[in-house]
Design an enzyme around this catalytic site. Structure first.
Site, PDB file in Angstrom:
ATOM      1  N   LYS A  22      48.701 -24.697  35.820  1.00 28.10           N
ATOM      2  CA  LYS A  22      49.707 -24.662  36.906  1.00 28.10           C
ATOM      3  C   LYS A  22      49.062 -24.218  38.224  1.00 28.10           C
ATOM      4  O   LYS A  22      49.245 -24.863  39.257  1.00 28.10           O
ATOM      5  CB  LYS A  22      50.815 -23.674  36.526  1.00 28.10           C
ATOM      6  CG  LYS A  22      51.704 -23.245  37.680  1.00 28.10           C
ATOM      7  CD  LYS A  22      52.750 -22.236  37.281  1.00 28.10           C
ATOM      8  CE  LYS A  22      52.275 -20.816  37.297  1.00 28.10           C
ATOM      9  NZ  LYS A  22      52.290 -20.145  38.624  1.00 28.10           N
ATOM     10  N   ARG A 125      52.227  -9.118  48.293  1.00 34.88           N
ATOM     11  CA  ARG A 125      51.617 -10.471  48.382  1.00 34.88           C
ATOM     12  C   ARG A 125      51.543 -10.961  49.832  1.00 34.88           C
ATOM     13  O   ARG A 125      52.131 -11.976  50.192  1.00 34.88           O
ATOM     14  CB  ARG A 125      52.371 -11.438  47.480  1.00 34.88           C
ATOM     15  CG  ARG A 125      52.459 -10.914  46.059  1.00 34.88           C
ATOM     16  CD  ARG A 125      53.053 -11.902  45.116  1.00 34.88           C
ATOM     17  NE  ARG A 125      52.061 -12.887  44.688  1.00 34.88           N
ATOM     18  CZ  ARG A 125      52.353 -13.840  43.791  1.00 34.88           C
ATOM     19  NH1 ARG A 125      53.562 -13.951  43.316  1.00 34.88           N
ATOM     20  NH2 ARG A 125      51.421 -14.700  43.435  1.00 34.88           N
TER      21      ARG A 125
HETATM   22  C1  EPZ Z   1      47.380 -16.586  42.512  1.00 35.08           C
HETATM   23  O1  EPZ Z   1      48.256 -15.874  43.359  1.00 35.08           O
HETATM   24  C2  EPZ Z   1      48.226 -16.983  41.317  1.00 35.08           C
HETATM   25  N1  EPZ Z   1      49.354 -17.807  41.762  1.00 35.08           N
HETATM   26  C3  EPZ Z   1      48.749 -15.727  40.605  1.00 35.08           C
HETATM   27  O2  EPZ Z   1      49.378 -16.169  39.410  1.00 35.08           O
HETATM   28  C4  EPZ Z   1      47.572 -14.844  40.200  1.00 35.08           C
HETATM   29  O3  EPZ Z   1      48.073 -13.651  39.649  1.00 35.08           O
HETATM   30  C5  EPZ Z   1      46.721 -14.531  41.432  1.00 35.08           C
HETATM   31  O4  EPZ Z   1      46.293 -15.759  42.059  1.00 35.08           O
HETATM   32  C6  EPZ Z   1      45.480 -13.727  41.069  1.00 35.08           C
HETATM   33  O5  EPZ Z   1      44.717 -14.440  40.136  1.00 35.08           O
HETATM   34  C7  EPZ Z   1      49.117 -19.084  42.118  1.00 35.08           C
HETATM   35  O6  EPZ Z   1      47.996 -19.561  42.070  1.00 35.08           O
HETATM   36  C8  EPZ Z   1      50.323 -19.870  42.558  1.00 35.08           C
HETATM   37  P1  EPZ Z   1      45.704 -13.627  45.393  1.00 35.08           P
HETATM   38  P2  EPZ Z   1      47.764 -15.501  44.862  1.00 35.08           P
HETATM   39  O7  EPZ Z   1      45.805 -14.133  46.771  1.00 35.08           O
HETATM   40  O8  EPZ Z   1      46.862 -16.555  45.353  1.00 35.08           O
HETATM   41  C9  EPZ Z   1      46.085  -9.669  47.922  1.00 35.08           C
HETATM   42  C10 EPZ Z   1      51.083 -16.420  37.846  1.00 35.08           C
HETATM   43  O9  EPZ Z   1      51.551 -15.602  37.042  1.00 35.08           O
HETATM   44  N2  EPZ Z   1      46.116 -10.554  49.084  1.00 35.08           N
HETATM   45  O10 EPZ Z   1      44.474 -13.871  44.597  1.00 35.08           O
HETATM   46  O11 EPZ Z   1      48.965 -15.146  45.644  1.00 35.08           O
HETATM   47  C11 EPZ Z   1      47.314  -9.801  47.053  1.00 35.08           C
HETATM   48  O12 EPZ Z   1      48.373  -8.979  47.537  1.00 35.08           O
HETATM   49  C12 EPZ Z   1      50.801 -15.985  39.266  1.00 35.08           C
HETATM   50  O13 EPZ Z   1      50.784 -17.596  37.567  1.00 35.08           O
HETATM   51  C13 EPZ Z   1      46.072  -9.988  50.356  1.00 35.08           C
HETATM   52  O14 EPZ Z   1      46.016  -8.770  50.512  1.00 35.08           O
HETATM   53  O15 EPZ Z   1      46.929 -14.182  44.553  1.00 35.08           O
HETATM   54  C14 EPZ Z   1      46.814  -9.335  45.710  1.00 35.08           C
HETATM   55  O16 EPZ Z   1      46.829  -7.933  45.682  1.00 35.08           O
HETATM   56  C15 EPZ Z   1      51.260 -14.566  39.537  1.00 35.08           C
HETATM   57  N3  EPZ Z   1      46.094 -10.824  51.431  1.00 35.08           N
HETATM   58  C16 EPZ Z   1      45.359  -9.823  45.695  1.00 35.08           C
HETATM   59  O17 EPZ Z   1      45.018 -10.077  47.072  1.00 35.08           O
HETATM   60  C17 EPZ Z   1      46.154 -12.186  51.309  1.00 35.08           C
HETATM   61  O18 EPZ Z   1      46.151 -12.895  52.340  1.00 35.08           O
HETATM   62  C18 EPZ Z   1      45.141 -11.113  44.908  1.00 35.08           C
HETATM   63  O19 EPZ Z   1      46.057 -12.058  45.405  1.00 35.08           O
HETATM   64  C19 EPZ Z   1      46.206 -12.743  50.016  1.00 35.08           C
HETATM   65  C20 EPZ Z   1      46.184 -11.897  48.913  1.00 35.08           C
END
Ligand code: EPZ
Length: 434
Positions: A22, A125
């Site tokens: 996904k 997020r």
């Molecule tokens: C992706 O989310 C996935 N979702 C999430 O899966 C997954 O948990 C996550 O990656 C981590 O692997 C999709 O791909 C749709 P991140 P994403 O940006 O991209 C912080 C599931 O269950 N951050 O890697 O939103 C953020 O707050 C879902 O399938 C910032 O601070 O995750 C988090 O603490 C849940 N600033 C960390 O980085 C930003 O601009 C990782 O987030 C972006 C993120």
């Protein structure tokens, strides 16, 4: 109101075929509008998030031809680049991956107006790293009226240092940079399999991206993309969910259509807990007979233990014969399942937002629980399958966003579970299965 009703106590035994990833498909589908050629994409998971994304791209004028539940042909040729390119509707506002349209449309049309992302309530997020990357490439970004507005005269490649390892920001900035002028370097890039899949997809359309899967991704911008045919990688988290279900129910499951290397962090932990994990080319087998042993988990960016597997592993650890500890370092609100598992007899306490301590118990008792987010919902289903008695899991819309035919696949493994829409149907299930 859709619910899963489960009669627990039957070990899951048999074979299950895993669908497309996904979190890989969401970025790749958005990127598909970047070509005026045709993208023939298969091994798509048929889940609600994917369908929401396809509807949104049709709304901005892309051509979307659903060949089957797992196959689509997309072209951006019919998008009016001089139009407003507004991606906004009640459904797209609920999913996280709406933000991938920003990188894709900014890259190709140098503008986009996209609803702020939704998604599971597992943390704040923010999208500051996405914005940092777009601005570094020369875009002006404004957030107003619940929308993200990005515009650029032109995009010029830059050396970008991510402050946080972010899957979404890495994929999004990679997309925009793929059609920028000159070279871009993304440092501190996320290395998840779906980042590599997105890079491979972009390269299959004619992009020039090297280093995906490492901390440093190098991109040489190109002017146009061409046709491609592409198959999404198997879903590492769906596979891990079934691996954990085998361990928790003391079952024996062969999980087919996987890339074992992507599952190594999960395989290692389940083996530490006493499960037997055997790997073949595109399958893994998980066998568990006795009581599981406790272990410790610390979630980290790939190749560390994936945060998306943390709730499911907690459901297994809660039945081990000792004390386990989970440290969640990625999200600040990913223990929403704890109260629900404790309703089923688990003994889990949280210390702040990043630590859970699990005292193993002999078994779960069936209970009425509520799915607070996608992976927590999956964990509750796993616990229900191992529990003594009946469990109802409600608010399963989150689960339906990420798991295709979840109850069918579990029934084919001997799980006594049904998706019901009314109290009467739930009662009838219980009467039928007493
Ligand atoms: C992706 O989310 C996935 N979702 C999430 O899966 C997954 O948990 C996550 O990656 C981590 O692997 C999709 O791909 C749709 P991140 P994403 O940006 O991209 C912080 C599931 O269950 N951050 O890697 O939103 C953020 O707050 C879902 O399938 C910032 O601070 O995750 C988090 O603490 C849940 N600033 C960390 O980085 C930003 O601009 C990782 O987030 C972006 C993120």
């Amino acid at each position: 109101m859709k619910q899963y009703v489960i009669k627990g106590g039957t070990p899951l035994v048999g074979e299950v075929v895993i669908g497309g990833a996904k979190n890989s498909a969401l970025g790749i589908l958005a990127a598909a509008v970047m070509t005026d050629g045709e993208c023939h994409i298969d091994n798509l998971p048929n889940v609600s998030d994917i369908n929401v994304l396809l509807q949104a791209m049709e709304q901005i004028g892309a051509t979307v031809d659903r060949i089957g539940p797992h196959e689509v042909v997309i072209s951006g040729k019919t998008i009016d680049g001089d139009g407003d390119l507004i991606v906004d509707n009640e459904f797209i506002r609920k999913i996280r991956a709406s933000y991938y349209f920003i990188g894709a449309l900014l890259g190709k049309y140098k503008k986009a107006h996209v609803a702020l992302p939704g998604g599971c309530a597992i943390g704040a997020r923010p999208i500051d790293q996405h914005i940092k990357g777009f601005e570094a490439l020369g875009a002006t970004v404004e957030i107003s009226g619940g929308m993200i507005h990005v515009v650029a005269e032109e995009l010029i490649g830059k050396h970008i240092f991510m402050d946080v390892v972010s899957v979404g920001a890495t994929i999004n900035v990679m997309m925009a940079a793929a059609m920028a002028k000159g070279n871009t370097i993304i440092e501190n890039a996320a290395k998840e399999p779906h980042v590599v899949d997105a890079a491979n997809f972009l390269n299959s359309m004619g992009a020039n991206i090297k280093g995906a899967g490492t901390d440093v991704i190098r991109i040489k911008g190109v002017e146009k993309f061409h046709n491609t045919t592409y198959s999404i990688i198997p879903d590492q988290i769906e596979a891990g969910t079934f691996m954990t279900a085998a361990a928790t129910t003391k079952g024996d499951i062969i999980i087919r259509n996987v890339i074992p290397r992507h599952l190594e962090p999960i395989s290692q932990k389940l083996q530490e807990m006493g499960a037997v994990v055997e790997s073949a080319d595109d399958a893994v087998r998980v066998i568990a007979s006795g009581r599981l042993k406790p272990t410790q988990i610390k979630t980290l960016p790939y190749p560390g233990f994936p945060t998306d597997m943390q709730p499911q592993m907690a459901a297994a650890m809660a039945l081990s014969d000792g004390t386990s500890v989970i440290r969640e370092t990625i999200f600040e609100n990913r223990f929403l399942y704890v109260d629900e598992l404790n309703k089923m007899g688990a003994q889990i306490t949280t210390e702040g937002t990043q630590k859970a301590v699990i005292q193993g118990v002999e078994g779960y008792k069936g209970a009425d629980v509520v799915a607070p987010d996608l992976r927590a919902g999956a964990a509750l289903v796993i616990a229900g399958l191992a529990a003594d008695g009946y469990t109802t899991v409600s608010d399963i819309k989150y689960i339906l966003r990420g798991y295709e035919q979840f109850d069918e696949k579990l029934r084919n493994l001997g799980g006594c579970i049904e998706l019901v829409e009314t109290e009467e149907e739930a009662e009838a299930f219980k009467q039928r299965t007493r």
